[in-house]
Motif scaffolding. Sequence first.
Motif, PDB file in Angstrom:
ATOM      1  N   ALA A 121     -25.839  25.557 -46.994  1.00  0.00           N
ATOM      2  CA  ALA A 121     -26.726  24.850 -46.068  1.00  0.00           C
ATOM      3  C   ALA A 121     -28.004  24.527 -46.822  1.00  0.00           C
ATOM      4  O   ALA A 121     -28.658  25.423 -47.351  1.00  0.00           O
ATOM      5  N   GLY A 122     -28.336  23.252 -46.886  1.00  0.00           N
ATOM      6  CA  GLY A 122     -29.555  22.830 -47.563  1.00  0.00           C
ATOM      7  C   GLY A 122     -30.768  22.962 -46.675  1.00  0.00           C
ATOM      8  O   GLY A 122     -30.662  22.991 -45.445  1.00  0.00           O
ATOM      9  N   ASP A 123     -31.910  23.040 -47.300  1.00  0.00           N
ATOM     10  CA  ASP A 123     -33.172  23.055 -46.576  1.00  0.00           C
ATOM     11  C   ASP A 123     -33.519  21.610 -46.220  1.00  0.00           C
ATOM     12  O   ASP A 123     -32.919  20.667 -46.726  1.00  0.00           O
ATOM     13  N   TYR A 124     -34.484  21.406 -45.339  1.00  0.00           N
ATOM     14  CA  TYR A 124     -34.936  20.060 -45.005  1.00  0.00           C
ATOM     15  C   TYR A 124     -35.459  19.401 -46.276  1.00  0.00           C
ATOM     16  O   TYR A 124     -36.193  20.007 -47.029  1.00  0.00           O
ATOM     17  N   GLY A 125     -35.029  18.191 -46.517  1.00  0.00           N
ATOM     18  CA  GLY A 125     -35.453  17.479 -47.710  1.00  0.00           C
ATOM     19  C   GLY A 125     -34.476  17.585 -48.868  1.00  0.00           C
ATOM     20  O   GLY A 125     -34.620  16.890 -49.855  1.00  0.00           O
ATOM     21  N   THR A 126     -33.482  18.456 -48.770  1.00  0.00           N
ATOM     22  CA  THR A 126     -32.474  18.564 -49.823  1.00  0.00           C
ATOM     23  C   THR A 126     -31.420  17.479 -49.600  1.00  0.00           C
ATOM     24  O   THR A 126     -30.868  17.367 -48.508  1.00  0.00           O
ATOM     25  N   ALA A 127     -31.157  16.707 -50.615  1.00  0.00           N
ATOM     26  CA  ALA A 127     -30.229  15.582 -50.512  1.00  0.00           C
ATOM     27  C   ALA A 127     -28.803  16.056 -50.224  1.00  0.00           C
ATOM     28  O   ALA A 127     -28.403  17.145 -50.635  1.00  0.00           O
ATOM     29  N   ARG A 128     -28.056  15.228 -49.529  1.00  0.00           N
ATOM     30  CA  ARG A 128     -26.668  15.541 -49.184  1.00  0.00           C
ATOM     31  C   ARG A 128     -25.834  15.834 -50.439  1.00  0.00           C
ATOM     32  O   ARG A 128     -25.068  16.790 -50.481  1.00  0.00           O
ATOM     33  N   GLU A 129     -25.974  15.013 -51.464  1.00  0.00           N
ATOM     34  CA  GLU A 129     -25.221  15.207 -52.703  1.00  0.00           C
ATOM     35  C   GLU A 129     -25.544  16.552 -53.347  1.00  0.00           C
ATOM     36  O   GLU A 129     -24.667  17.232 -53.876  1.00  0.00           O
ATOM     37  N   THR A 130     -26.794  16.954 -53.304  1.00  0.00           N
ATOM     38  CA  THR A 130     -27.192  18.249 -53.854  1.00  0.00           C
ATOM     39  C   THR A 130     -26.525  19.383 -53.094  1.00  0.00           C
ATOM     40  O   THR A 130     -26.023  20.334 -53.691  1.00  0.00           O
ATOM     41  N   VAL A 131     -26.503  19.296 -51.770  1.00  0.00           N
ATOM     42  CA  VAL A 131     -25.853  20.315 -50.941  1.00  0.00           C
ATOM     43  C   VAL A 131     -24.368  20.392 -51.298  1.00  0.00           C
ATOM     44  O   VAL A 131     -23.808  21.495 -51.461  1.00  0.00           O
ATOM     45  N   GLU A 132     -23.723  19.260 -51.462  1.00  0.00           N
ATOM     46  CA  GLU A 132     -22.299  19.246 -51.822  1.00  0.00           C
ATOM     47  C   GLU A 132     -22.070  19.858 -53.207  1.00  0.00           C
ATOM     48  O   GLU A 132     -21.127  20.622 -53.406  1.00  0.00           O
ATOM     49  N   ASN A 133     -22.950  19.537 -54.172  1.00  0.00           N
ATOM     50  CA  ASN A 133     -22.832  20.116 -55.509  1.00  0.00           C
ATOM     51  C   ASN A 133     -23.041  21.624 -55.496  1.00  0.00           C
ATOM     52  O   ASN A 133     -22.341  22.363 -56.198  1.00  0.00           O
ATOM     53  N   PHE A 134     -24.008  22.096 -54.709  1.00  0.00           N
ATOM     54  CA  PHE A 134     -24.260  23.535 -54.636  1.00  0.00           C
ATOM     55  C   PHE A 134     -23.082  24.270 -54.004  1.00  0.00           C
ATOM     56  O   PHE A 134     -22.760  25.390 -54.390  1.00  0.00           O
ATOM     57  N   ALA A 135     -22.423  23.657 -53.027  1.00  0.00           N
ATOM     58  CA  ALA A 135     -21.227  24.273 -52.421  1.00  0.00           C
ATOM     59  C   ALA A 135     -20.107  24.357 -53.446  1.00  0.00           C
ATOM     60  O   ALA A 135     -19.408  25.392 -53.544  1.00  0.00           O
ATOM     61  N   LEU A 136     -19.911  23.308 -54.239  1.00  0.00           N
ATOM     62  CA  LEU A 136     -18.898  23.343 -55.301  1.00  0.00           C
ATOM     63  C   LEU A 136     -19.230  24.412 -56.339  1.00  0.00           C
ATOM     64  O   LEU A 136     -18.340  25.135 -56.803  1.00  0.00           O
ATOM     65  N   PHE A 137     -20.499  24.515 -56.705  1.00  0.00           N
ATOM     66  CA  PHE A 137     -20.934  25.524 -57.673  1.00  0.00           C
ATOM     67  C   PHE A 137     -20.635  26.931 -57.151  1.00  0.00           C
ATOM     68  O   PHE A 137     -20.148  27.785 -57.878  1.00  0.00           O
ATOM     69  N   ARG A 138     -20.907  27.147 -55.859  1.00  0.00           N
ATOM     70  CA  ARG A 138     -20.630  28.460 -55.274  1.00  0.00           C
ATOM     71  C   ARG A 138     -19.125  28.732 -55.230  1.00  0.00           C
ATOM     72  O   ARG A 138     -18.684  29.854 -55.451  1.00  0.00           O
ATOM     73  N   ALA A 139     -18.323  27.706 -54.943  1.00  0.00           N
ATOM     74  CA  ALA A 139     -16.869  27.874 -54.942  1.00  0.00           C
ATOM     75  C   ALA A 139     -16.389  28.294 -56.333  1.00  0.00           C
ATOM     76  O   ALA A 139     -15.515  29.167 -56.455  1.00  0.00           O
ATOM     77  N   ALA A 140     -16.948  27.696 -57.381  1.00  0.00           N
ATOM     78  CA  ALA A 140     -16.601  28.091 -58.748  1.00  0.00           C
ATOM     79  C   ALA A 140     -17.006  29.539 -59.004  1.00  0.00           C
ATOM     80  O   ALA A 140     -16.256  30.310 -59.621  1.00  0.00           O
ATOM     81  N   ASP A 141     -18.181  29.949 -58.525  1.00  0.00           N
ATOM     82  CA  ASP A 141     -18.618  31.349 -58.647  1.00  0.00           C
ATOM     83  C   ASP A 141     -17.628  32.299 -57.983  1.00  0.00           C
ATOM     84  O   ASP A 141     -17.272  33.330 -58.551  1.00  0.00           O
ATOM     85  N   VAL A 142     -17.210  31.965 -56.774  1.00  0.00           N
ATOM     86  CA  VAL A 142     -16.265  32.811 -56.031  1.00  0.00           C
ATOM     87  C   VAL A 142     -14.960  32.941 -56.810  1.00  0.00           C
ATOM     88  O   VAL A 142     -14.421  34.045 -56.965  1.00  0.00           O
ATOM     89  N   ALA A 143     -14.453  31.829 -57.325  1.00  0.00           N
ATOM     90  CA  ALA A 143     -13.203  31.864 -58.091  1.00  0.00           C
ATOM     91  C   ALA A 143     -13.346  32.758 -59.323  1.00  0.00           C
ATOM     92  O   ALA A 143     -12.512  33.645 -59.556  1.00  0.00           O
ATOM     93  N   ILE A 144     -14.392  32.547 -60.085  1.00  0.00           N
ATOM     94  CA  ILE A 144     -14.606  33.334 -61.313  1.00  0.00           C
ATOM     95  C   ILE A 144     -14.795  34.810 -60.987  1.00  0.00           C
ATOM     96  O   ILE A 144     -14.240  35.687 -61.664  1.00  0.00           O
ATOM     97  N   ASN A 145     -15.569  35.106 -59.943  1.00  0.00           N
ATOM     98  CA  ASN A 145     -15.803  36.505 -59.557  1.00  0.00           C
ATOM     99  C   ASN A 145     -14.528  37.223 -59.130  1.00  0.00           C
ATOM    100  O   ASN A 145     -14.477  38.456 -59.133  1.00  0.00           O
ATOM    101  N   HIS A 146     -13.498  36.457 -58.748  1.00  0.00           N
ATOM    102  CA  HIS A 146     -12.223  37.054 -58.347  1.00  0.00           C
ATOM    103  C   HIS A 146     -11.148  36.864 -59.416  1.00  0.00           C
ATOM    104  O   HIS A 146      -9.956  36.980 -59.140  1.00  0.00           O
ATOM    105  N   GLY A 147     -11.574  36.558 -60.648  1.00  0.00           N
ATOM    106  CA  GLY A 147     -10.661  36.478 -61.783  1.00  0.00           C
ATOM    107  C   GLY A 147      -9.838  35.212 -61.864  1.00  0.00           C
ATOM    108  O   GLY A 147      -8.853  35.172 -62.607  1.00  0.00           O
ATOM    109  N   ALA A 148     -10.204  34.171 -61.143  1.00  0.00           N
ATOM    110  CA  ALA A 148      -9.444  32.920 -61.160  1.00  0.00           C
ATOM    111  C   ALA A 148     -10.122  31.906 -62.082  1.00  0.00           C
ATOM    112  O   ALA A 148     -11.345  31.834 -62.136  1.00  0.00           O
ATOM    113  N   GLU A 149      -9.319  31.140 -62.801  1.00  0.00           N
ATOM    114  CA  GLU A 149      -9.850  30.106 -63.680  1.00  0.00           C
ATOM    115  C   GLU A 149     -10.040  28.785 -62.952  1.00  0.00           C
ATOM    116  O   GLU A 149     -10.801  27.930 -63.398  1.00  0.00           O
ATOM    117  N   ARG A 150      -9.343  28.604 -61.845  1.00  0.00           N
ATOM    118  CA  ARG A 150      -9.422  27.347 -61.104  1.00  0.00           C
ATOM    119  C   ARG A 150      -9.301  27.633 -59.616  1.00  0.00           C
ATOM    120  O   ARG A 150      -8.917  28.712 -59.194  1.00  0.00           O
TER     121      ARG A 150
END
Length: 166
Positions: free
Chosen positions: A50-79
């Motif tokens: 969830a972005g703060d007020y003023g955070t662009a939609r694309e940035t929010v989408e990129n941050f969600a993808l970044f977090r998804a990559a973190d979750v995968a790596i933290n659970h031993g997954a490469e993809r």
Amino acid sequence: MNTKLWFVVLSSLLLGACASGPAYRAAPEADDYGYRDTQLTADRYRVSFAGDYGTARETVENFALFRAADVAINHGAERFRINSRETSPVTSTYGGGPSTSIGYGWGYPFWGTSIGYSTGGSSRTRYETVLEIQIGDEVPDQGAEVYDANELKRNLSAAVAAGEQR
């Protein structure tokens, strides 16, 4: 006088820095901005940002993808594979509805009355992206919505580190 001016400028900058936290962070409360993730099954997770007020939609989408990559790596997954994604605007309205006012005043040499009407209110919009991802052996090496977690983190890390806000 110069010293006072520098003190005011420095104080303002420091207060401004305290008022805004980092853009990419865990959400401390349910309605606050930041990321959240929930394990749904052994190999599926719901990841949101969830972005703060003023955070662009694309940035929010990129941050969600970044977090998804973190979750995968933290659970031993490469993809990981995105099974569903949704980005929604969240609009807050404040300032209430219409209001009227009547006033009067005087001061030498003038006096007067006034009547005012305001429609009041304004709104702000922020964005939230929710992803349902799958990790594990069932995720193919390539395909639609399949991401290499390490590559994605490398590609987005500069934007995340910079705290892309606008």
